[in-house]
Design a protein around this motif. Structure first.
Motif, short mmCIF file in Angstrom:
data_model
loop_
_atom_site.label_atom_id
_atom_site.label_comp_id
_atom_site.label_asym_id
_atom_site.label_seq_id
_atom_site.Cartn_x
_atom_site.Cartn_y
_atom_site.Cartn_z
N TRP A 295 49.00 46.99 45.70
CA TRP A 295 48.38 45.90 46.47
C TRP A 295 48.10 46.39 47.87
O TRP A 295 49.01 46.86 48.59
CB TRP A 295 49.27 44.67 46.50
N LEU A 296 46.82 46.30 48.29
CA LEU A 296 46.41 46.71 49.62
C LEU A 296 46.14 45.44 50.41
O LEU A 296 45.10 44.78 50.22
CB LEU A 296 45.16 47.60 49.53
N GLU A 297 47.08 45.10 51.29
CA GLU A 297 46.98 43.84 52.03
C GLU A 297 45.77 43.85 52.95
O GLU A 297 45.09 42.83 53.12
CB GLU A 297 48.26 43.64 52.86
N GLY A 298 45.46 45.00 53.56
CA GLY A 298 44.33 45.06 54.47
C GLY A 298 43.01 44.85 53.76
O GLY A 298 42.09 44.24 54.32
N GLU A 299 42.90 45.35 52.55
CA GLU A 299 41.65 45.23 51.80
C GLU A 299 41.68 44.05 50.84
O GLU A 299 40.70 43.79 50.15
CB GLU A 299 41.38 46.53 51.03
N GLN A 300 42.84 43.39 50.73
CA GLN A 300 42.99 42.22 49.88
C GLN A 300 42.53 42.53 48.45
O GLN A 300 41.74 41.79 47.84
CB GLN A 300 42.19 41.03 50.45
N LYS A 301 43.09 43.61 47.93
CA LYS A 301 42.75 43.99 46.55
C LYS A 301 43.86 44.84 45.96
O LYS A 301 44.70 45.41 46.67
CB LYS A 301 41.43 44.77 46.50
N PHE A 302 43.81 44.94 44.62
CA PHE A 302 44.70 45.85 43.90
C PHE A 302 43.93 47.12 43.61
O PHE A 302 42.79 47.04 43.09
CB PHE A 302 45.18 45.20 42.59
N CYS A 306 45.22 55.88 39.61
CA CYS A 306 44.90 56.87 38.58
C CYS A 306 43.40 57.16 38.54
O CYS A 306 43.00 58.33 38.64
CB CYS A 306 45.39 56.37 37.22
N HIS A 307 42.59 56.15 38.42
CA HIS A 307 41.15 56.39 38.27
C HIS A 307 40.33 55.54 39.21
O HIS A 307 39.10 55.48 39.08
CB HIS A 307 40.71 56.14 36.82
N GLY A 308 41.01 54.84 40.12
CA GLY A 308 40.28 54.12 41.16
C GLY A 308 39.81 52.73 40.80
O GLY A 308 38.97 52.18 41.53
N SER A 309 40.29 52.13 39.77
CA SER A 309 39.86 50.78 39.44
C SER A 309 40.33 49.81 40.52
O SER A 309 41.45 49.95 41.06
CB SER A 309 40.42 50.35 38.09
N GLY A 310 39.55 48.83 40.85
CA GLY A 310 39.90 47.84 41.86
C GLY A 310 39.83 46.44 41.27
O GLY A 310 39.03 46.15 40.39
#
Ligand code: FES
Length: 364
Positions: A295-302, A306-310
């Motif tokens: 979880w990236l709080e700054g970008e508000q996303k998971f 491994c392969h960069g899925s968001g």
């Protein structure tokens, strides 16, 4: 008397010469005493000069020059070697038999030879001092004392010689015995018995029959343990599928909680989905190949490492190879007001399961 000492051969030659001279005198004596030729011995005139040691001794027994033949004095003939040596000590010609001077007997052969070399008649033996030790009783007593203290034979001989010479014998210093450098001390008796016991035990244990039975017993025991383990089921201890995560007030609106990520592999989110404010629980398993996104709080996303899925906060995928949104797990408000998670059920958005009331808890 010359300074150089005569050899034994020279001494013997001298004695032979004296004997020969005595024989010559004997030849002349019978001629002068013609009236009684049968009383004088005829043998000395005809006898050859003494050649061997026996002859020399016989001549000495006869008295040397100036003495009468042995036949004329049968009492002097039985004298032994000691008597002869005593007569030599007493002097050559005219000396009395040794039996008359028994005190000179203790002199050694070397002393006798020295006396003969010294000139024969009247010369005293060099080492003929037998009474020296007797004259010094203190030295003799000290020699006896040191001998009793454990002196070696060589030391005892030296002490006796010192006493004989009249000098005081030094007391021997008795040192404690010390082992030689290359010689190990003897093993104690207890150690020897222990070695013997260990040797006997080793010989008993290492017999072929004992080894065979021991191997058989070890194999049987290992087989029994393996069979017992095979009979027991494999139990995988996993965390419970249902658990409580606290009251809804612990999760503020718009908040993504990672508190239970490590323990239960879920995120708890308070968000608005399709116009409905609710609390739901997302699985931390990436829908691509199963990695765990962060979880990236700054970008508000998971973001999956491994392969960069968001994934958005709602769990909907928007980048990377992930083919579908994250899955929700069952969530309900229990009777005690606590949120209760049930991981045994899954809800997929592509299947329209997020509309199921068991997949969220409405708030507000
Ligand atoms: Fe997550 Fe591949 S496993 S993107």
């Amino acid at each position: 008397m010359s300074d150089s000492k005569p050899s034994t051969n020279e001494i013997l030659a001298k004695i032979r010469a004296q004997k020969a001279a005595a024989a010559g005198d004997a030849d002349e004596a019978p001629a002068a005493a013609a009236p009684a030729p049968e009383e004088t011995p005829a043998a000395p005139a005809a006898a050859p000069a003494p050649a061997g040691t026996a002859d020399i001794l016989a001549s000495i027994r006869g008295g040397g020059a100036g003495t009468k033949p042995a036949a004329a004095k049968p009492a002097a003939a039985p004298g032994g070697t000691a008597d002869i040596l005593a007569s030599i000590r007493g002097g050559g010609a005219g000396a009395k038999p040794a039996a008359a001077k028994p005190a000179a007997a203790p002199a050694g052969t070397a002393d006798i030879l020295a006396s003969i070399r010294g000139g024969g008649a009247g010369a005293k033996p060099a080492a003929a001092k037998p009474a020296a030790a007797k004259g010094n009783p203190a030295a003799a007593a000290k020699a006896d004392t040191t001998a009793a203290a454990g002196m070696s034979p060589a030391e005892m001989i030296r002490a006796a010689r010192s006493a004989k010479d009249g000098t005081a014998a030094k007391p021997a210093v008795v040192l404690p015995s010390r082992p030689l450098p290359g010689k190990l001390p003897a093993a104690p008796k207890a150690a020897v018995q222990r070695r013997s016991f260990l040797s006997a035990v080793t010989a008993t244990i290492c017999t072929p029959i004992i080894i065979a039975w021991t191997s058989f017993a070890a194999t049987a025991a290992a087989s029994g343990l393996a069979l017992a383990r095979f009979m027991m089921p494999n139990v995988l201890v996993e965390p419970p599928t249902k658990f409580k995560i606290g009251p809804p007030t612990d999760y503020a609106p718009g908040m993504v909680s990672t508190k239970w990520q490590a323990q239960f592999n879920i995120w708890v989110v308070n968000d608005t989905v399709d116009g409905v404010s609710c609390i739901y629980a997302l699985s931390t398993v990436c829908t691509h190949l199963g990695c765990t996104p962060n979880w990236l709080e700054g970008e508000q996303k998971f973001k999956c490492p491994c392969h960069g899925s968001g994934f958005y906060k709602t769990g909907i995928n928007f980048e990377g190879p992930a083919p579908r949104p994250l899955e929700r797990v069952g969530l309900r408000l229990s009777e005690d007001g606590m949120l209760e998670v049930d991981k045994s059920v899954k809800f997929q958005r592509e299947l329209g399961q997020w509309a199921n009331p068991s997949s969220f808890v409405g708030v507000g």
